[in-house]
Design a protein around this motif. Structure first.
Motif, PDB file in Angstrom:
ATOM      1  N   LEU A 230       0.810  -1.218   0.000  1.00 23.43           N
ATOM      2  CA  LEU A 230       0.000   0.000   0.000  1.00 23.43           C
ATOM      3  C   LEU A 230       0.845   1.272   0.000  1.00 23.43           C
ATOM      4  CD1 LEU A 230      -2.581  -1.143   2.702  1.00 23.43           C
ATOM      5  CD2 LEU A 230      -2.932  -1.082   0.217  1.00 23.43           C
ATOM      6  N   SER A 231       0.260   2.330  -0.536  1.00 23.98           N
ATOM      7  CA  SER A 231       0.881   3.652  -0.416  1.00 23.98           C
ATOM      8  C   SER A 231       0.754   4.113   1.037  1.00 23.98           C
ATOM      9  CB  SER A 231       0.175   4.652  -1.334  1.00 23.98           C
ATOM     10  OG  SER A 231      -1.142   4.906  -0.865  1.00 23.98           O
ATOM     11  N   SER A 232       1.428   5.190   1.384  1.00 20.23           N
ATOM     12  CA  SER A 232       1.438   5.643   2.778  1.00 20.23           C
ATOM     13  C   SER A 232       0.037   6.001   3.278  1.00 20.23           C
ATOM     14  CB  SER A 232       2.380   6.834   2.940  1.00 20.23           C
ATOM     15  OG  SER A 232       1.992   7.903   2.104  1.00 20.23           O
ATOM     16  N   LEU A 233      -0.745   6.701   2.456  1.00 12.54           N
ATOM     17  CA  LEU A 233      -2.087   7.081   2.885  1.00 12.54           C
ATOM     18  C   LEU A 233      -3.012   5.863   2.948  1.00 12.54           C
ATOM     19  CD1 LEU A 233      -4.028   9.271   3.736  1.00 12.54           C
ATOM     20  CD2 LEU A 233      -4.491   9.769   1.321  1.00 12.54           C
ATOM     21  N   GLN A 234      -2.904   4.980   1.959  1.00 12.76           N
ATOM     22  CA  GLN A 234      -3.694   3.750   1.985  1.00 12.76           C
ATOM     23  C   GLN A 234      -3.336   2.898   3.201  1.00 12.76           C
ATOM     24  OE1 GLN A 234      -2.676   2.207  -1.840  1.00 12.76           O
ATOM     25  NE2 GLN A 234      -4.369   3.241  -2.897  1.00 12.76           N
ATOM     26  N   LEU A 235      -2.062   2.901   3.574  1.00 15.55           N
ATOM     27  CA  LEU A 235      -1.623   2.145   4.747  1.00 15.55           C
ATOM     28  C   LEU A 235      -2.275   2.696   6.015  1.00 15.55           C
ATOM     29  CD1 LEU A 235       0.140   0.009   6.094  1.00 15.55           C
ATOM     30  CD2 LEU A 235       2.034   1.660   6.089  1.00 15.55           C
ATOM     31  N   GLU A 236      -2.393   4.022   6.115  1.00 19.50           N
ATOM     32  CA  GLU A 236      -3.054   4.630   7.270  1.00 19.50           C
ATOM     33  C   GLU A 236      -4.513   4.189   7.345  1.00 19.50           C
ATOM     34  OE1 GLU A 236      -2.605   8.830   7.983  1.00 19.50           O
ATOM     35  OE2 GLU A 236      -0.709   8.866   6.875  1.00 19.50           O
ATOM     36  N   ILE A 237      -5.206   4.223   6.211  1.00 17.44           N
ATOM     37  CA  ILE A 237      -6.611   3.811   6.166  1.00 17.44           C
ATOM     38  C   ILE A 237      -6.741   2.343   6.546  1.00 17.44           C
ATOM     39  CG2 ILE A 237      -8.604   3.492   4.653  1.00 17.44           C
ATOM     40  CD1 ILE A 237      -7.526   5.871   2.991  1.00 17.44           C
ATOM     41  N   TYR A 238      -5.910   1.506   5.930  1.00 15.94           N
ATOM     42  CA  TYR A 238      -5.962   0.061   6.178  1.00 15.94           C
ATOM     43  C   TYR A 238      -5.703  -0.234   7.649  1.00 15.94           C
ATOM     44  CZ  TYR A 238      -4.974  -4.941   5.457  1.00 15.94           C
ATOM     45  OH  TYR A 238      -4.997  -6.324   5.521  1.00 15.94           O
ATOM     46  N   THR A 239      -4.697   0.407   8.225  1.00 16.41           N
ATOM     47  CA  THR A 239      -4.324   0.150   9.620  1.00 16.41           C
ATOM     48  C   THR A 239      -5.443   0.575  10.572  1.00 16.41           C
ATOM     49  OG1 THR A 239      -1.976   0.438   9.103  1.00 16.41           O
ATOM     50  CG2 THR A 239      -2.621   0.656  11.411  1.00 16.41           C
ATOM     51  N   LEU A 240      -6.035   1.731  10.328  1.00 19.09           N
ATOM     52  CA  LEU A 240      -7.097   2.224  11.202  1.00 19.09           C
ATOM     53  C   LEU A 240      -8.341   1.327  11.137  1.00 19.09           C
ATOM     54  CD1 LEU A 240      -8.154   4.372  13.123  1.00 19.09           C
ATOM     55  CD2 LEU A 240      -8.870   5.708  11.133  1.00 19.09           C
ATOM     56  N   LEU A 241      -8.733   0.937   9.917  1.00 21.72           N
ATOM     57  CA  LEU A 241      -9.916   0.079   9.778  1.00 21.72           C
ATOM     58  C   LEU A 241      -9.661  -1.310  10.362  1.00 21.72           C
ATOM     59  CD1 LEU A 241     -11.209   1.049   6.219  1.00 21.72           C
ATOM     60  CD2 LEU A 241     -12.196   1.664   8.423  1.00 21.72           C
ATOM     61  N   THR A 242      -8.455  -1.826  10.164  1.00 16.23           N
ATOM     62  CA  THR A 242      -8.100  -3.124  10.732  1.00 16.23           C
ATOM     63  C   THR A 242      -8.169  -3.062  12.260  1.00 16.23           C
ATOM     64  OG1 THR A 242      -6.696  -3.724   8.863  1.00 16.23           O
ATOM     65  CG2 THR A 242      -6.256  -4.834  10.942  1.00 16.23           C
ATOM     66  N   LYS A 243      -7.653  -1.999  12.841  1.00 13.21           N
ATOM     67  CA  LYS A 243      -7.698  -1.812  14.293  1.00 13.21           C
ATOM     68  C   LYS A 243      -9.147  -1.766  14.791  1.00 13.21           C
ATOM     69  CE  LYS A 243      -5.986   1.333  17.925  1.00 13.21           C
ATOM     70  NZ  LYS A 243      -7.274   1.745  18.530  1.00 13.21           N
ATOM     71  N   SER A 244      -9.996  -1.041  14.077  1.00 17.37           N
ATOM     72  CA  SER A 244     -11.397  -0.917  14.480  1.00 17.37           C
ATOM     73  C   SER A 244     -12.106  -2.264  14.427  1.00 17.37           C
ATOM     74  CB  SER A 244     -12.111   0.088  13.567  1.00 17.37           C
ATOM     75  OG  SER A 244     -13.463   0.227  13.941  1.00 17.37           O
ATOM     76  N   ILE A 245     -11.867  -3.023  13.368  1.00 20.44           N
ATOM     77  CA  ILE A 245     -12.495  -4.349  13.239  1.00 20.44           C
ATOM     78  C   ILE A 245     -11.994  -5.281  14.331  1.00 20.44           C
ATOM     79  CG2 ILE A 245     -12.715  -6.406  11.782  1.00 20.44           C
ATOM     80  CD1 ILE A 245     -12.577  -4.481   9.350  1.00 20.44           C
ATOM     81  N   LYS A 246     -10.690  -5.280  14.580  1.00 22.89           N
ATOM     82  CA  LYS A 246     -10.126  -6.143  15.619  1.00 22.89           C
ATOM     83  C   LYS A 246     -10.737  -5.837  16.980  1.00 22.89           C
ATOM     84  CE  LYS A 246      -5.506  -7.500  14.016  1.00 22.89           C
ATOM     85  NZ  LYS A 246      -4.073  -7.468  14.361  1.00 22.89           N
TER      86      LYS A 246
END
Length: 253
Positions: A230-246
């Protein structure tokens, strides 16, 4: 027959105009927009104007304008015996500054001019400043849909906020998915069936029950692989959503 003047030339205004022009019970007598060129296509069908001092006398005035234009524009609509409506999800009925009866006609839907709208399928959220105005508004709204909800300004703000999550944010995720596909030379169309299935499942399951994927499974290996792609911004989105789901499903991990 109720006489209506519509103000605004955006996507919602466009579709409401088309609907009312084909109506046998609503007489759309005029459309206003501050830039006359945007409504010039209507000149052979209906009266148009860019001058608020030349608005015709109508029963209902419908504002299809940006939220920050509602107060200023409505302050020019001095029709004490008439009904002035705005169509915003996030704006209080009190932002209408006319000396008329006031109401809200809100469609929690996304509109694009080049996408046909079936109003019969849409919910309508109504609010009015008096019972008399609400009666008029209910009758008018049935021209579009019978799926009517009485929703006050605070409730409507909640609906609008939730709609941002399910529509605007989700669509932006679609955009990011398309960018990932394009970058790696794979067709985005491959994902359209899973998009349809995700929405279809909501007819039978709650969003909580419908959740799947590596974050819910706590599949750390897959998650780490995804992060490297992922690009840096996509990585931020992915990480935040993954954290929320977890955190949402943490008790079941």
């Amino acid at each position: 027959m109720v006489k209506v003047v519509l103000l605004g030339a955006g996507s919602l205004g466009y579709h409401l105009t088309q609907k009312m022009l084909s109506s046998s019970s609503v007489d759309l007598i005029q459309v206003y927009n501050r830039t006359i060129e945007k409504i010039s296509y209507l000149s052979d069908k209906i009266a148009i104007t860019d001058n608020l001092n030349k608005l015709k006398q109508a029963d209902i005035y419908v504002l299809c304008v940006s939220d920050n234009a509602i107060s200023e524009l409505s302050s020019h609509l001095n029709f004490p015996s008439k009904l002035v409506l705005h169509t915003s999800g996030g704006t209080s009925i009190n932002n209408l500054k006319s000396n008329s009866a006031k109401g809200v006609l809100y469609f929690p839907q996304t509109f694009s001019k080049d996408k046909k709208v079936n109003f019969n399928e849409l919910p309508i959220c109504l609010e009015a400043s008096s019972n008399e105005s609400l009666t008029v508004l209910k009758k008018f709204s049935k021209e579009f849909s019978n799926n009517i909800y009485l929703i006050n300004s605070e409730q409507r703000k909640v609906i609008h906020l939730a709609a941002v999550f399910v529509n605007n944010f989700v669509n932006h995720l679609y955009f990011n998915a398309e960018q990932i596909c394009n970058k790696n030379k794979v067709p985005f169309e491959i994902l359209k069936p899973i998009i349809k299935e995700t929405v279809k499942k909501l007819k039978e399951l709650s969003p909580y029950e419908a959740q799947t994927g590596p974050a819910k499974r706590n599949d750390t290996e897959t998650i780490n692989t995804h992060k490297t792609m992922l690009s840096s911004l996509q990585l931020e989105i992915y990480t935040l959503l993954t954290k929320s789901i977890k955190e949402t499903y943490g008790e079941k991990l």
